[in-house]
Design an enzyme around this catalytic site. Structure first.
Site, PDB file in Angstrom:
ATOM      1  N   ASP A 148       7.263  -1.646  13.759  1.00  0.00           N
ATOM      2  CA  ASP A 148       8.078  -2.095  12.630  1.00  0.00           C
ATOM      3  C   ASP A 148       9.134  -3.088  13.120  1.00  0.00           C
ATOM      4  OD1 ASP A 148       9.745  -1.890  10.050  1.00  0.00           O
ATOM      5  OD2 ASP A 148       8.196  -0.395   9.676  1.00  0.00           O
ATOM      6  N   HIS A 191      14.608  -2.129   8.385  1.00  0.00           N
ATOM      7  CA  HIS A 191      13.475  -1.445   7.769  1.00  0.00           C
ATOM      8  C   HIS A 191      12.905  -0.338   8.641  1.00  0.00           C
ATOM      9  CE1 HIS A 191       9.218  -1.042   6.481  1.00  0.00           C
ATOM     10  NE2 HIS A 191       9.707  -1.261   5.280  1.00  0.00           N
ATOM     11  N   SER A 198       5.760   1.368   1.875  1.00  0.00           N
ATOM     12  CA  SER A 198       6.313   1.501   3.222  1.00  0.00           C
ATOM     13  C   SER A 198       7.085   2.793   3.379  1.00  0.00           C
ATOM     14  CB  SER A 198       7.274   0.362   3.513  1.00  0.00           C
ATOM     15  OG  SER A 198       6.580  -0.817   3.751  1.00  0.00           O
TER      16      SER A 198
END
Length: 598
Positions: A173, A210, A421
């Site tokens: 990620d 994120h 996600s």
């Protein structure tokens, strides 16, 4: 045949090229692998441009390579897949021809290199070259709702002692920041390894914000939340004692490339025994360009799966995309389109403690997959307005400060995001619990058990509204929900051991009868037959929604006006089942700044 003609042939059903994360507050216009398959604001037009005609094995070129390789004096960065890893002398020859070697991807017998366009024809003539693609950009996939009761995590926690102890989860990620919720009882960080694959940036901190949110949903302890810290609830992850392997592939804008993702997967495999890496979480993706059998990222995730690592991937956040008349069908991204991996769609919990009123999030991408027509997603999990870890000063935190979840007093330590996600790490956490309970489970056994035990009590139709008042009508079918809703307690209570492979099945359209059948996916690489699918399979169940393996265009499952199964004159039909499609222009997609769904 010219490269352009070959490209047009390969473009059949394959019209999108960027990996994006789901609805997790992702900034607009990401043109790379993104974290969480977020809102699709503007997929680039995939218009065929003028290309020189190359002699040789043009079928070795991907459909989108010609878009980038314009002009004989220009350069392009490509991933060249070989039948056997090239020798040092072969690489030296390529370098003498003008190639600049960037990285070697031994896991998939590939090399990333920057080459002059004039060199492509010679590469294609090399009998050891299997397939050539651009080094494509990738991006993430993107709420406040509680997931624990919906997936029976609270029941499982009360019944079992599993918390992920000893299991390593690799998070590919935007990085993982230092956060109190990612430390053990003695204060030591559970992020046991960190490495950056971002070109020109060796730092491993989460500049985008994120990956840390994803890490919290997998393994956050929630120690900084709860009423004692001024919060209304405790925001803990599914497996709050897992070890985290931080493999950063997305930059401060949430963007990366195929080669960076492949290199991270390769490193996860290399570190497997050192950190007991049993799970890879990929809340990122890009559009599909070719069959998964050719896609280099799909080849990499299959290598991890074959090495004994369960790979969990976000389906994507393009379920609202009706630009091609498909009503969100056939919008699964890559590598979520690979039949081996567990592909996860997103639901919304409706803010209630019961799951009987839960509904699909309209932005959750749906199958069948382009080109291969695989039945995806495999299952769904809550992904709407989930609270997890905040990275102060990150791009997401700065751009979407309104998503911060603040305590009564003090600085916010949590952040709210939405998207597939966010649903994906819930499944990754569940997998960690299963593997702690029974370390001998194979990836196929984990996948089969999760799909078999998934809850299948959804209603047939639902409506949802975004923050702008737009209404979305959704129907429930296997291309929307897969095998059903993640049920952690049922998965931990189940003891079935599937024998063989658990490849996601394939949908086959019969133009004569107008029906679509669900059949086992065959694979030379994987061999054998799928072990758990079929007309009477317990995975799909016996209800009208999950039952017989043959469906018609006017069945109650698909609806009489479904463009996927309807008349071939409907525009979306050809996109799903085989006509050339060269442009993409999303409508009503998950938009920038859209905070989840009502």
């Amino acid at each position: 045949m010219s490269l352009k003609n070959a490209a047009m042939k390969l473009m059949n059903n394959s019209d999108k090229s960027q990996v994006k994360c789901g609805r997790e507050g992702r900034p607009p216009n990401y043109r790379a692998f993104s974290a969480a398959w977020g809102r699709v604001v503007g997929l680039a037009l995939l218009v065929l441009s003028a290309m020189p005609s190359y002699a040789g094995s043009t079928a070795k070129f991907s459909a989108d390579l010609q878009q980038r390789a314009t002009g004989t004096n220009s350069f392009v960065t490509v991933i060249v897949q070989f039948r056997q890893m090239p020798t040092d002398s072969s690489i030296k020859t390529m370098q003498l021809g003008g190639a600049a070697i960037k990285s070697k991807l031994h896991t998939i017998h590939a090399v990333t290199m920057r080459v002059p366009v004039s060199m492509l024809a010679n590469l294609a003539k090399d009998p050891n070259v299997a397939y050539i693609t651009p080094d494509r950009p990738v991006s993430m996939t993107w709420g406040n709702e509680d997931y624990s009761t919906a997936v029976e995590a609270d029941v499982a926690a009360a019944q079992f002692a599993q918390d992920g102890t000893g299991v390593g989860v690799a998070i590919i990620d935007s990085g993982v920041a230092d956060h109190g919720d990612l430390r053990d009882g003695s204060g030591a960080s559970r992020v046991v390894y960190s490495q950056s694959f971002v070109a020109g940036d060796a730092t491993t901190a989460d500049k985008f914000g994120h990956g840390t949110h994803v890490a919290g949903l997998i393994g956050g302890t929630g120690v900084n939340s709860g009423t004692g810290n001024g919060y209304q609830a405790k925001y803990a992850g599914v497996a709050p004692n897992v070890n985290i392997i931080n493999l950063r592939v997305l930059d401060q804008n949430g963007s990366g490339t195929d080669s960076q993702v492949i290199a991270a997967i390769q490193q996860a495999i290399a570190l497997q025994s050192t950190y007991n890496i049993r799970v890879i979480n990929m809340s990122l993706g890009r559009p599909v360009f070719e069959s998964y059998t050719l896609d280099p990222v799909c080849q990499a995730v299959e290598s991890a799966w074959q090495a004994g690592i369960v790979v969990v991937v976000a389906a994507g956040n393009r379920g609202r995309d009706n630009s091609m008349g498909t009503h969100g069908f056939a919008t699964i991204g890559a590598p979520a389109n690979d039949p081996a991996v567990i592909t996860v769609g997103a639901t919304r919990t409706m803010g209630t403690a019961t799951r009987v009123d839960d509904a699909i999030a309209s932005y959750s991408s749906r199958g069948p997959t382009l080109v291969d027509h695989l039945v995806k997603p495999d299952l769904v999990a809550p992904g709407n307005r989930l609270v997890s870890l905040r990275v102060a000063g990150s791009t997401l935190d700065t751009k979407y400060s309104s998503f911060e979840v603040a305590p009564l007093v003090g600085t916010p330590k949590y952040f709210r995001l939405s998207g597939t996600s966010m649903a994906t790490p819930l499944v990754s956490g569940a997998v960690a619990l299963m593997l702690q309970q029974n370390p001998s489970l194979t990836p196929d056994q984990v996948k089969a058990r999760l799909m078999k035990t998934a809850w299948k009590g959804f209603n047939q139709y639902t409506q949802s509204w975004d923050g702008y008042g737009n209404t979305y009508h959704n129907q429930y079918d296997i291309f929307t929900y897969g095998a059903g809703y993640l049920d952690i307690d049922a998965a931990l209570n189940n003891t079935d051991l599937a024998a063989g492979v658990a490849l996601s099945p394939t949908a086959v359209y019969d133009p004569i009868s107008g029906t679509v059948s669900i059949v086992n996916t065959t694979s030379v690489v994987w061999g054998g037959a799928s072990v758990v699918w079929g007309a009477t399979s317990v995975v799909w169940g016996n209800s009208v929604v999950w039952g017989a393996n043959e469906f018609t265009s006017n069945s109650v499952v698909w609806g009489s006006t479904s463009v996927v199964w309807g008349a071939s004159s409907v525009s979306g039909f050809s996109v799903v089942w085989g006509a050339n499609s060269t442009t993409v222009s999303p409508m009503s997609a998950f938009s920038d700044g859209d905070d989840g769904e009502n």
